[in-house]
Design an enzyme around this catalytic site. Structure first.
Site, mmCIF file in Angstrom:
data_model
loop_
_atom_site.group_PDB
_atom_site.id
_atom_site.type_symbol
_atom_site.label_atom_id
_atom_site.label_comp_id
_atom_site.label_asym_id
_atom_site.label_seq_id
_atom_site.Cartn_x
_atom_site.Cartn_y
_atom_site.Cartn_z
ATOM 1 N N THR A 44 -4.676 1.128 -2.618
ATOM 2 C CA THR A 44 -5.454 2.313 -2.969
ATOM 3 C C THR A 44 -5.510 2.380 -4.486
ATOM 4 O OG1 THR A 44 -4.636 3.376 -0.975
ATOM 5 C CG2 THR A 44 -5.610 4.800 -2.640
ATOM 6 N N LYS A 65 2.065 4.732 -0.999
ATOM 7 C CA LYS A 65 1.422 5.921 -1.541
ATOM 8 C C LYS A 65 1.978 7.124 -0.789
ATOM 9 C CE LYS A 65 -2.564 4.996 1.469
ATOM 10 N NZ LYS A 65 -4.009 4.722 1.502
ATOM 11 N N ASP A 80 2.890 2.792 7.979
ATOM 12 C CA ASP A 80 1.567 2.195 7.774
ATOM 13 C C ASP A 80 1.630 0.876 7.031
ATOM 14 O OD1 ASP A 80 -1.057 1.642 7.692
ATOM 15 O OD2 ASP A 80 -1.698 3.544 6.841
ATOM 16 N N ASP A 82 0.833 -1.203 0.000
ATOM 17 C CA ASP A 82 0.000 0.000 0.000
ATOM 18 C C ASP A 82 0.868 1.253 0.000
ATOM 19 O OD1 ASP A 82 -2.432 1.358 -0.088
ATOM 20 O OD2 ASP A 82 -2.577 1.508 2.092
ATOM 21 N N ASN A 96 1.946 7.476 3.035
ATOM 22 C CA ASN A 96 2.771 6.561 3.823
ATOM 23 C C ASN A 96 4.257 6.864 3.718
ATOM 24 O OD1 ASN A 96 0.420 5.254 4.540
ATOM 25 N ND2 ASN A 96 0.591 3.700 2.947
#
Length: 438
Positions: A227, A185, A204, A183, A188
């Site tokens: 995401t 992005k 995260d 994840d 993070n």
């Protein structure tokens, strides 16, 4: 507060999906599409609602527990100060879920315990009680990387190259110890502190998973997560996938770092998903005109639909763009794009819905949209009532800081676009008391 909440990674493990669902179609702009978690069913109900954080003796004997730094759907974070050394930490407090979700929570803790790298958030101590889990973590106070870039005002391709090297090396470390983040992005990628030389930190790991080598040297992961704007095509196509998904996400992030808007967008979810699965994107002029051919080649070798042909971390670090001898411009891209652009072409307007045209403006708009694009994000950012509905959004400025004014059924909310995340929130019942408005 929202910066520190993100910095402390105040989120828990996302539940695996029992079944994948077809994404719902609804009109939305590209940057807004980046932010909604996909699929919606991946969001479990809140694990805690603000109580249950009486710290145990194991915490209070060693740390003085202070103010609440942030709250999330699944946890809250308090400031901790070591009684002997004065070191400040973030104490993440998670009410333990029941049943099989305990194993998922344990997986997140195992990941953080296993990681020891200067560019990965540190976990110092774990206290496990009957109902609550306490994680004593590294305190990150520098906010999000994208906020710092905007606030700094000067940003070059060389800056993007240095950031990319750091990011790839950190992800390579994670992969080497058997961790896929899944994840990655902008939210993070945070900064240790507010100094100009602050280290970036990957945070995260709520969607991370430890993977082990099998006979073929690769184990597949089937849980659909991530995401939408950053998720790899193999995830959307429900195929088995590996740690290579992180390299796709890095490709998306680097694309944004170099031009200020995302590579994949559409009028609805399905349009964007089709483009991701086809690997359909462009280096739009004039935004990419100042960028070197090596940088474009680097991005193009990460945004490859076939994961077996996509660069891994080792190959990425050997790419010409990341080499010390690489001739990379130090010219301010924000300033250059302001002089070069007479407004975005039609294909870019789908990304920069408010107009503007220069990189700095689009970077600010993208940064704002990813933080409060959906009503759920807006409710969390301003702690609005659950019944709140957004009616309109207006681009505006406050104290010379660009931002958005969100008109909801309960409040007027302003969110600024520069570092510091300036926020104002006024209940509609108090509008009559506002002394000045413009």
């Amino acid at each position: 507060q929202s910066q520190i909440r993100s910095a402390c990674a105040a989120r828990s493990v996302a539940a695996p999906l029992p079944q994948r669902e077809t994404p719902r179609t609804r009109p939305s702009q590209a940057r807004r599409l980046h932010q909604r978690a996909w699929p919606p069913a991946s969001c479990p109900p809140p694990l805690m609602s603000g109580g249950g954080d009486d710290s145990p003796n194991e915490i209070t004997v060693e740390y003085e527990v202070g103010e609440t730094l942030g709250t999330g759907h699944f946890s809250k974070v308090k400031l901790g100060t070591h009684r002997k050394t004065g070191q400040q930490v973030a104490i993440k407090i998670i009410q333990k879920p029941s049943g099989s979700k305990i194993a998922m929570l344990k997986a997140e803790v195992d990941i953080l315990t296993k990681a020891d790298h200067p560019n990965v958030v540190r976990l110092y101590k774990v206290i496990d009680t009957e109902k609550t889990l306490y994680l004593v973590m590294e305190l990150l106070t520098g906010g999000e990387l994208f906020d710092r870039i905007i606030a700094k005002g000067h940003y070059s391709e060389e800056d993007a190259r240095v950031l990319t090297i750091t990011m790839v090396k950190a992800v390579q470390y994670l992969h080497d110890i058997g961790i896929a983040h899944r994840d990655l992005k902008p939210e993070n990628i945070l900064l240790k502190d507010t100094t100009d030389t602050a280290e970036i930190k990957i945070t995260d790991f709520g969607l991370s998973k430890i993977f082990s080598d099998d006979a073929a040297g690769e184990v597949v992961m089937k849980t659909a997560c991530g995401t939408p704007g950053y998720v790899a095509p193999e995830v959307l196509m429900h195929e088995n996938y590996s740690s290579q998904v992180d390299l796709w996400s890095i490709g998306v992030i680097v694309y944004i770092l170099l031009c200020g808007f995302p590579p994949f967008y559409g009028d609805n979810d399905n349009q964007m998903f089709r483009k991701i699965k086809a690997g359909s994107y462009k280096f739009l002029a004039p935004y990419w005109d100042p960028i070197s051919q090596d940088a474009k080649d680097f991005v193009s070798k990460l945004l490859v639909v076939d994961s077996s042909k996509r660069m891994d971390c080792e190959k990425a670090l050997k790419h010409a763009w990341l080499q010390p001898q690489s001739q990379v411009s130090t010219k301010n891209l924000f300033e250059a794009s302001q002089k070069a652009s007479a407004g975005p072409p039609p294909s870019a307007r789908a990304v920069a819905e408010e107009g503007g045209g220069d990189m700095h403006t689009m970077f600010v708009d993208f940064n704002l949209d990813r933080k409060a694009s959906g009503i759920d994000q807006l409710r969390r950012a301003f702690e609005l009532p659950t019944e709140t509905v957004r009616l309109r959004r207006y681009k505006c400025a406050f104290s010379n800081q660009p931002g958005y004014l969100h008109v909801t059924t309960t409040h007027l909310c302003y969110l600024g676009g520069f570092g510091g995340n300036k926020k104002l929130c006024i209940p509609l019942t108090q509008i009559a008391g506002v002394s000045k408005a413009k």
